[in-house]
Design a protein around this motif. Structure first.
Motif, short mmCIF file in Angstrom:
data_model
loop_
_atom_site.label_atom_id
_atom_site.label_comp_id
_atom_site.label_asym_id
_atom_site.label_seq_id
_atom_site.Cartn_x
_atom_site.Cartn_y
_atom_site.Cartn_z
N HIS A 253 0.85 -1.21 0.00
CA HIS A 253 0.00 0.00 0.00
C HIS A 253 0.88 1.25 0.00
O HIS A 253 1.52 1.57 1.00
CB HIS A 253 -0.92 0.01 1.22
CG HIS A 253 -1.95 1.09 1.19
ND1 HIS A 253 -3.02 1.09 0.32
CD2 HIS A 253 -2.08 2.24 1.92
CE1 HIS A 253 -3.76 2.16 0.52
NE2 HIS A 253 -3.21 2.89 1.48
N HIS B 83 0.95 5.43 -1.42
CA HIS B 83 0.38 6.59 -2.12
C HIS B 83 1.52 7.29 -2.85
O HIS B 83 2.16 8.18 -2.28
CB HIS B 83 -0.27 7.56 -1.13
CG HIS B 83 -1.52 7.05 -0.50
ND1 HIS B 83 -2.78 7.43 -0.91
CD2 HIS B 83 -1.72 6.18 0.53
CE1 HIS B 83 -3.70 6.83 -0.16
NE2 HIS B 83 -3.08 6.05 0.73
N ALA C 124 -1.98 3.10 -3.95
CA ALA C 124 -3.19 3.28 -3.15
C ALA C 124 -4.27 4.06 -3.88
O ALA C 124 -5.42 4.07 -3.47
CB ALA C 124 -2.83 4.00 -1.86
N HIS D 86 -9.84 1.51 1.49
CA HIS D 86 -9.42 1.76 2.88
C HIS D 86 -10.59 1.35 3.79
O HIS D 86 -11.71 1.79 3.56
CB HIS D 86 -9.12 3.24 3.10
CG HIS D 86 -7.95 3.75 2.33
ND1 HIS D 86 -8.03 4.21 1.05
CD2 HIS D 86 -6.65 3.89 2.68
CE1 HIS D 86 -6.83 4.60 0.63
NE2 HIS D 86 -5.98 4.42 1.61
N HIS E 220 -5.67 -1.12 6.19
CA HIS E 220 -5.68 -0.65 7.59
C HIS E 220 -6.45 -1.61 8.51
O HIS E 220 -5.86 -2.25 9.35
CB HIS E 220 -6.20 0.79 7.72
CG HIS E 220 -5.27 1.79 7.13
ND1 HIS E 220 -3.94 1.84 7.45
CD2 HIS E 220 -5.46 2.76 6.20
CE1 HIS E 220 -3.35 2.79 6.77
NE2 HIS E 220 -4.24 3.36 5.99
N ASP F 82 2.26 3.03 3.14
CA ASP F 82 1.16 4.00 3.08
C ASP F 82 1.63 5.34 2.52
O ASP F 82 2.40 5.38 1.57
CB ASP F 82 0.50 4.13 4.45
CG ASP F 82 -0.92 4.70 4.36
OD1 ASP F 82 -1.43 4.88 3.25
OD2 ASP F 82 -1.52 4.97 5.41
ZN LIG Z 1 -3.89 4.74 2.12
#
Ligand SMILES: [Zn+2]
Length: 455
Positions: free
Chosen positions: A66, A68, A125, A221, A258, A308
């Motif tokens: 994951h 971004h 992501a 998410h 998450h 993340d």
């Molecule tokens: Zn995320």
């Protein structure tokens, strides 16, 4: 692409029996592992590059489940603030100002950071400029799943992020046709669902159906904050995970990220539906809480690890996340046995591959699988001595010890030098572009200490 033979290394295979081969060889032919173990000299095709692996550890390229990539240039814009400020005043304004050119640099920069920390595969992501991400991943030589951050409702979001349900799907179908299977199959296009706050049931159901039809996956998410479950109960009559299960979308090709605030029943639902989960330890520690990862693993759920968002983790370094994943659950429960090192290695290799639906090709070093591997030189003061190899890899290995990396049979890095893109050129653009985006977004950060320029 020439064939490669690595000789005399310690090979952590992560195969079904988790065998560790010592003084062993690995022969790469084209994009695949041709042989593993003792490779006879006369089995080596002429022209094969021979690499001395003595003293080095060879293991599967790590999977960052994951990331971004659109937030790399925003690293440091949202430290020590509450979640709403983080989202509404920093991240959304910043990300909404990215141009496709910024996105290309952002993905390239985080891509280099990932290569240098041993990642060969990552799962995006969801950002706004999927084409720019695709071009960057093609150039980086990494393997990745890409997706658009997708939503059909919500409040306070930047203009243009929310589209009517039909348009959300049409845009992704177009992208899917362009990117699914691109870069010699290294890129897979996924469908995105941002969160239950921003996605109608109609969008959720049609997204899953479209992904099924196109033999790909969906990312969402899930259960990030307690407020999310309250919202889901009010609007859907059940918590997020129960609702997704009831809709029939909780499945092996729905990747839930998450999953912090889960009930025991929700943990079972992931297991019963063979639905994978991503754990993002530093992002959890910053703002979300402790995810019940030991319980998810005990229910047979594939759990990957993700770095993340850079404004959350600040370091897109999978070895830092490995270290945190191994420690935080022990501290929380005061139980040193709750998260053994071998489970954490599973998460960044075989489980990560399963999260991405790529387990038949990557995640372990086995004959016939893709040649995605990294070489680690443990001979450094912060790592030696090795008493227990698996433990050393999790607790005492730093990303700077990843010396070489190969994806799809092609070297991405040798002796710490990235070969696929020019790191200096990317680095030279990072600060300038980041400042310009912050300026356009109107984000002003106060210096925490007095700044003095002596006369
Ligand atoms: Zn995320």
């Amino acid at each position: 692409m020439s064939d490669t033979l690595i000789r005399g290394a310690t090979i952590l295979t992560m195969n079904r029996r988790r065998e560790i081969l010592v003084e062993a060889d690995i022969l790469v032919s084209g994009d695949r592992i041709a042989e593993l173990g003792r490779v006879a000299v006369d089995a080596v095709p002429p022209g094969t590059e021979i690499v001395d692996g003595r003293g080095l550890i060879v293991m599967p390229g790590l999977v960052n489940s994951h990331v971004h990539t659109s937030q790399q240039l925003g690293r440091g814009i949202a430290d020590d603030v509450d979640l709403l400020t983080w989202l509404r005043e920093r991240i959304w304004p910043f990300e909404s100002q990215l141009t496709p050119e910024d996105q290309y640099v952002s993905t390239s920069a985080i891509g280099v950071e990932m290569i240098k920390s041993g990642v060969t595969t990552f799962s995006e992501a969801g950002g706004q400029h999927v084409d720019a991400m695709g071009h960057a991943v093609s150039d980086l030589g990494l393997r990745a799943t890409l997706c658009q951050s997708s939503m059909d409702n919500g409040e306070g979001l930047p203009e243009g992020w929310i589209l009517p349900t039909d348009a959300v799907l049409e845009r992704q179908i177009e992208q899917n046709e362009r990117w699914h299977g691109a870069a010699d199959g290294r890129i897979r296009h996924w469908f995105g669902l941002r969160t239950i706050f921003n996605c109608s049931d109609d969008l959720i159901l049609r997204t899953k159906a479209e992904a099924d039809r196109r033999n790909t996956s969906v990312q969402i998410h899930v259960s990030e904050i307690p407020e999310e479950n309250r919202f889901a109960r009010e609007t859907r009559g059940a918590s997020t995970v129960e609702h997704l299960a009831r809709l029939g979308v909780l499945a092996p090709n729905l990747l839930s990220v998450h999953c912090v605030w889960l009930s025991p029943r929700e943990i079972e639902l992931f297991g019963e539906n063979d639905a994978p989960v991503v754990h993002c330890p530093s992002a959890n520690m910053r703002v979300l809480g402790f995810a019940p990862i030991p319980e998810l693993l005990a229910s047979g759920v594939a759990v990957g690890i993700g770095t993340d968002s850079p404004p959350c983790c600040n370091r897109s370094d999978i070895f830092d996340e490995i270290y945190l994943a191994a420690l935080i659950h022990k501290g929380k429960r005061v139980d040193p046995t709750i998260m053994p090192a071998e489970s954490v290695l599973d998460m960044v290799t075989v489980h990560g591959a399963k999260c991405l639906g790529w387990e038949n090709e990557i995640g372990s070093l086995e004959t016939g699988k893709k040649a995605d591997l990294i070489m680690i030189d443990p001979r450094e003061i912060g790592t030696l001595p090795i008493h227990d190899l698996v433990s050393t890899l999790v607790y005492a290995t730093h990303s700077r010890s990843v010396v070489s990396s190969m994806c799809d049979g092609r070297w991405l890095m040798r002796d710490r030098k990235v070969l696929t893109v020019d790191e200096e050129v990317i680095l030279s653009q990072v600060q300038e572009r980041a400042d310009a985006i912050r300026e356009r977004a109107g984000i002003r950060l106060q210096s925490r200490f007095p700044v003095i320029r002596p006369a």
